[in-house]
Design an enzyme around this catalytic site. Structure first.
Site, short mmCIF file in Angstrom:
data_model
loop_
_atom_site.label_atom_id
_atom_site.label_comp_id
_atom_site.label_asym_id
_atom_site.label_seq_id
_atom_site.Cartn_x
_atom_site.Cartn_y
_atom_site.Cartn_z
N ASN A 136 1.30 3.90 -3.19
CA ASN A 136 0.94 5.32 -3.07
C ASN A 136 2.03 6.23 -3.62
O ASN A 136 1.74 7.24 -4.26
CB ASN A 136 0.65 5.68 -1.61
N ARG B 167 -8.80 3.79 -8.08
CA ARG B 167 -8.42 3.70 -6.68
C ARG B 167 -9.67 3.59 -5.81
O ARG B 167 -10.73 4.10 -6.20
CB ARG B 167 -7.60 4.91 -6.23
N GLU C 21 0.83 -1.21 0.00
CA GLU C 21 0.00 0.00 0.00
C GLU C 21 0.86 1.26 0.00
O GLU C 21 0.62 2.20 -0.77
CB GLU C 21 -0.93 0.02 1.22
N1 LIG Z 1 2.94 9.19 -1.08
C1 LIG Z 1 1.90 10.00 -1.37
N2 LIG Z 1 2.11 11.16 -2.04
C2 LIG Z 1 1.09 11.99 -2.35
N3 LIG Z 1 -0.21 11.73 -2.02
C3 LIG Z 1 -0.49 10.60 -1.35
C4 LIG Z 1 0.54 9.67 -0.99
N4 LIG Z 1 -0.04 8.65 -0.33
C5 LIG Z 1 -1.36 8.92 -0.27
N5 LIG Z 1 -1.65 10.10 -0.89
C6 LIG Z 1 -2.99 10.73 -0.97
O1 LIG Z 1 -3.86 10.10 -0.03
C7 LIG Z 1 -5.01 9.57 -0.69
C8 LIG Z 1 -5.49 8.30 0.00
O2 LIG Z 1 -4.55 7.24 -0.13
P1 LIG Z 1 -5.05 5.73 0.03
O3 LIG Z 1 -5.79 5.61 1.32
O4 LIG Z 1 -3.87 4.83 -0.15
O5 LIG Z 1 -6.11 5.54 -1.14
P2 LIG Z 1 -5.87 5.45 -2.73
O6 LIG Z 1 -4.42 5.12 -2.99
O7 LIG Z 1 -6.79 4.37 -3.18
O8 LIG Z 1 -6.26 6.79 -3.28
C9 LIG Z 1 -4.56 9.38 -2.13
O9 LIG Z 1 -5.65 9.39 -3.03
C10 LIG Z 1 -3.63 10.59 -2.35
O10 LIG Z 1 -4.38 11.76 -2.57
MG LIG Z 2 -3.30 3.80 -1.92
#
Ligand SMILES: Nc1ncnc2c1ncn2[C@@H]1O[C@H](COP(=O)(O)OP(=O)(O)O)[C@@H](O)[C@H]1O
Ligand SMILES: [Mg+2]
Lengths: 146, 104
Positions: A52, A106, A48
């Site tokens: 990301n 996503r 996960e």
């Molecule tokens: N490493 C990262 N850099 C930038 N934005 C991030 C990062 N990790 C998460 N995000 C932000 O947080 C949101 C939620 O992440 P997550 O819970 O993993 O759901 P998803 O990946 O399905 O969108 C993402 O849609 C993004 O906007």
């Molecule tokens: Mg994610």
């Protein structure tokens, strides 16, 4: 002797590295004699966090991801995944279940899964600078090593 | 990631095997779209007994199948998840959207 052990892996944000990162994390964790379920949890959380970075931190370019695993003095496993990508404007909102900026592909469940599979989850982020996710998991000691 | 299929009496069963992560999700979703177009099933069962690993990218693939089946007036459910994929299904709360049938 385990207390000081760590690894650090740097790799580009190519999606084929997702499987490599989680497999490497599982291999490092093996010295703590984890159960099958614990190995699965570690692989999931790493997958996960690394996904990301690939999807959100570097949406249009290939950037650097740094993963560090460390055995803390009390025997817990600490996993840190860092990127130097776009960063997160509002971390609290980003961590809510179903919140996503990723659209159709996503589900917004990544942080929720990291949180439920790890004992501790901390996210530090600065827009334009990058994001660091630090997770800690205590592993049950199944049997004493001789 | 591999997908095998069985089709009978309007029911398409998708047997997923291997690992379903973000890297695999796009081609898996594309292949599943093709299969749904080809078979136009009434019901769709997603059998996870051969799946070794899945993360939230896999959950997104399941949600996509469920949307498509809903548009087609059909039903979708998950069968035989085990081990790590089952824990991810539980943590995601997907069963509120897609029923999960556990055998044994
Ligand atoms: N490493 C990262 N850099 C930038 N934005 C991030 C990062 N990790 C998460 N995000 C932000 O947080 C949101 C939620 O992440 P997550 O819970 O993993 O759901 P998803 O990946 O399905 O969108 C993402 O849609 C993004 O906007
Ligand atoms: Mg994610």
């Amino acid at each position: 002797m385990n207390a000081q052990n760590y690894i650090k892996l740097d790799f580009p944000s190519q999606s084929c590295n997702e499987a490599f990162a989680r497999t490497a994390a599982a291999a490092f964790a093996a010295q703590l004699d984890p159960t099958l379920e614990e190995i699965g949890d570690i692989k999931t959380a790493v997958s996960e966090a690394v996904t990301n970075c690939i999807v959100h931190a570097y949406p249009k370019e290939i950037g650097r991801i740094s993963m560090r695993l460390r055995i803390l003095p009390d025997g817990q496993l600490e996993i840190s995944v860092r990127d130097w990508g776009c960063g997160i404007e509002n971390v609290e909102q980003a961590m809510k279940p179903l919140f996503t900026t990723g659209g159709e592909e996503r589900g917004g469940m990544g942080f929720t899964i990291m949180d439920s599979f790890m004992d501790r989850l901390r996210v530090r982020s600065a827009p334009g600078k990058g994001t660091t996710v630090v997770m800690v998991r205590a592993l049950r000691q199944r049997r004493k090593r001789i | 990631m591999n997908i095998h299929t069985a089709f009978s009496a309007g029911r398409l069963t998708l047997y997923l095997s291997g690992e379903l992560d973000h890297h695999e999700a796009r081609s898996a979703a594309g292949l599943i779209d093709q299969l749904l177009d080809e078979y136009l099933p009434r019901d769709c069962a997603v059998d996870m007994s051969g799946l070794n690993f899945m993360d939230s990218s896999g959950i997104a693939v399941i949600i996509r199948i469920s949307r498509r089946l809903k548009d087609m007036g059909g039903r979708v459910w998950i069968e035989n998840p085990a081990g790590q994929p089952r824990r991810v299904l539980d943590a995601s709360g997907i069963d509120r959207l897609v029923p999960v049938a556990i055998s044994r």
